[in-house]
Design a protein around this motif. Structure first.
Motif, PDB file in Angstrom:
ATOM      1  N   UNK A   1      41.578  37.194  51.572  1.00 18.36           N
ATOM      2  CA  UNK A   1      40.663  37.800  50.222  1.00 18.36           C
ATOM      3  C   UNK A   1      40.719  38.481  50.555  1.00 18.36           C
ATOM      4  N   UNK A   2      40.864  39.242  49.650  1.00 11.77           N
ATOM      5  CA  UNK A   2      40.188  41.073  49.439  1.00 11.77           C
ATOM      6  C   UNK A   2      38.833  41.240  49.208  1.00 11.77           C
ATOM      7  N   UNK A   3      38.093  41.675  49.380  1.00 12.66           N
ATOM      8  CA  UNK A   3      36.842  42.269  49.309  1.00 12.66           C
ATOM      9  C   UNK A   3      36.675  43.116  48.364  1.00 12.66           C
ATOM     10  N   UNK A   4      35.694  41.951  47.483  1.00  7.66           N
ATOM     11  CA  UNK A   4      35.661  42.840  46.449  1.00  7.66           C
ATOM     12  C   UNK A   4      34.428  44.048  45.979  1.00  7.66           C
ATOM     13  N   UNK A   5      34.420  45.046  45.577  1.00  2.00           N
ATOM     14  CA  UNK A   5      32.864  45.446  45.289  1.00  2.00           C
ATOM     15  C   UNK A   5      31.609  44.553  44.345  1.00  2.00           C
ATOM     16  N   UNK A   6      30.506  45.322  44.376  1.00  2.00           N
ATOM     17  CA  UNK A   6      29.694  44.550  43.285  1.00  2.00           C
ATOM     18  C   UNK A   6      30.149  45.041  42.229  1.00  2.00           C
ATOM     19  N   UNK A   7      30.130  45.634  41.838  1.00  2.00           N
ATOM     20  CA  UNK A   7      30.504  46.320  40.173  1.00  2.00           C
ATOM     21  C   UNK A   7      31.688  46.174  39.531  1.00  2.00           C
ATOM     22  N   UNK A   8      32.647  45.208  40.217  1.00  2.00           N
ATOM     23  CA  UNK A   8      34.029  45.089  39.299  1.00  2.00           C
ATOM     24  C   UNK A   8      34.105  43.465  39.681  1.00  2.00           C
ATOM     25  N   UNK A   9      34.756  42.927  38.414  1.00  2.00           N
ATOM     26  CA  UNK A   9      34.582  41.547  38.820  1.00  2.00           C
ATOM     27  C   UNK A   9      36.448  41.263  38.281  1.00  2.00           C
ATOM     28  N   UNK A  10      36.846  39.795  39.220  1.00  2.00           N
ATOM     29  CA  UNK A  10      37.514  39.313  38.999  1.00  2.00           C
ATOM     30  C   UNK A  10      38.681  39.231  37.479  1.00  2.00           C
ATOM     31  N   UNK A  11      39.615  39.462  37.815  1.00  2.00           N
ATOM     32  CA  UNK A  11      40.901  39.996  36.663  1.00  2.00           C
ATOM     33  C   UNK A  11      40.931  38.275  35.460  1.00  2.00           C
ATOM     34  N   UNK A  12      40.576  37.788  36.229  1.00  2.00           N
ATOM     35  CA  UNK A  12      40.479  36.401  34.968  1.00  2.00           C
ATOM     36  C   UNK A  12      39.165  35.440  34.892  1.00  2.00           C
ATOM     37  N   UNK A  13      38.361  36.137  35.779  1.00  2.00           N
ATOM     38  CA  UNK A  13      37.075  35.674  35.507  1.00  2.00           C
ATOM     39  C   UNK A  13      36.686  35.414  33.818  1.00  2.00           C
ATOM     40  N   UNK A  14      35.770  34.795  32.973  1.00  2.00           N
ATOM     41  CA  UNK A  14      35.808  34.659  31.935  1.00  2.00           C
ATOM     42  C   UNK A  14      34.744  35.619  31.344  1.00  2.00           C
ATOM     43  N   UNK A  15      34.767  36.023  30.192  1.00  2.00           N
ATOM     44  CA  UNK A  15      33.733  37.300  29.457  1.00  2.00           C
ATOM     45  C   UNK A  15      32.607  37.010  29.200  1.00  2.00           C
ATOM     46  N   UNK A  16      31.714  36.797  30.082  1.00  2.00           N
ATOM     47  CA  UNK A  16      30.206  36.557  29.092  1.00  2.00           C
ATOM     48  C   UNK A  16      29.486  36.937  28.250  1.00  2.00           C
ATOM     49  N   UNK A  17      29.861  37.741  27.083  1.00  2.00           N
ATOM     50  CA  UNK A  17      28.999  38.464  26.547  1.00  2.00           C
ATOM     51  C   UNK A  17      29.636  37.831  25.564  1.00  2.00           C
ATOM     52  N   UNK A  18      28.881  38.169  24.086  1.00  2.00           N
ATOM     53  CA  UNK A  18      28.915  37.508  22.928  1.00  2.00           C
ATOM     54  C   UNK A  18      28.919  38.944  21.653  1.00  2.00           C
TER      55      UNK A  18
END
Length: 145
Positions: A1-18
């Motif tokens: 598993x690659x390490x992600x920086x805290x400011x970036x989200x995964x590509x397949x993550x659901x959008x939590x903004x309305x």
């Protein structure tokens, strides 16, 4: 598993903004529509009302609107009533209402004072005690319209 920086989200993550901008746009359009149409729903009979300095009455229930147009025809709300049937119709309305109903009398400014007073007398004789004459805002100096 690659390490992600805290400011970036995964590509397949659901959008939590309305996005509420379209909803606000629709609500503003509906508000404008209601503001434009509400004054048109108040009276169904066109009457040229006289002017007065008296303020508007505060009311909680729906009053009975009795109108006299320029030809002297009598209307209860928007239903035309023959002059000889007014007393019977008012008596029926009085019996149908359990509360102390208000009656607003709207008369065209060109009508004879006696014709208006005959109708107000019929309303009073039918048992209504809260009778108000409706006018159109501020009074203007004589000779101006």
């Amino acid at each position: 598993m690659a390490m992600m920086s805290p400011g970036k989200r995964r590509r397949n993550a659901p959008m939590a903004e309305i996005n509420i901008t379209p909803m606000v746009d629709v609500m503003l359009v509906l508000l404008i529509i209601f503001m434009v149409t509400a004054p048109l729903l108040v009276a169904g009979v066109p009457v040229d009302l006289p002017d007065s300095k008296a303020g508007a009455l505060q009311n909680d229930d729906k009053p009975i609107q009795l109108s006299l147009d320029a030809q002297g025809r009598i209307f209860i709300d928007s239903l035309e009533i023959p002059a000889d049937g007014l007393a019977e119709k008012l008596a029926a309305l009085r019996e149908a209402r359990t509360d102390e109903a208000r009656v607003y009398v709207r008369a065209d400014r060109g009508l004879d004072y006696g014709a208006v007073m005959r109708v107000v007398g019929e309303v009073s004789a039918s048992g209504f005690r809260k009778v108000a004459l409706v006018s159109d805002g501020e009074s203007k100096p004589a000779g101006r319209r």
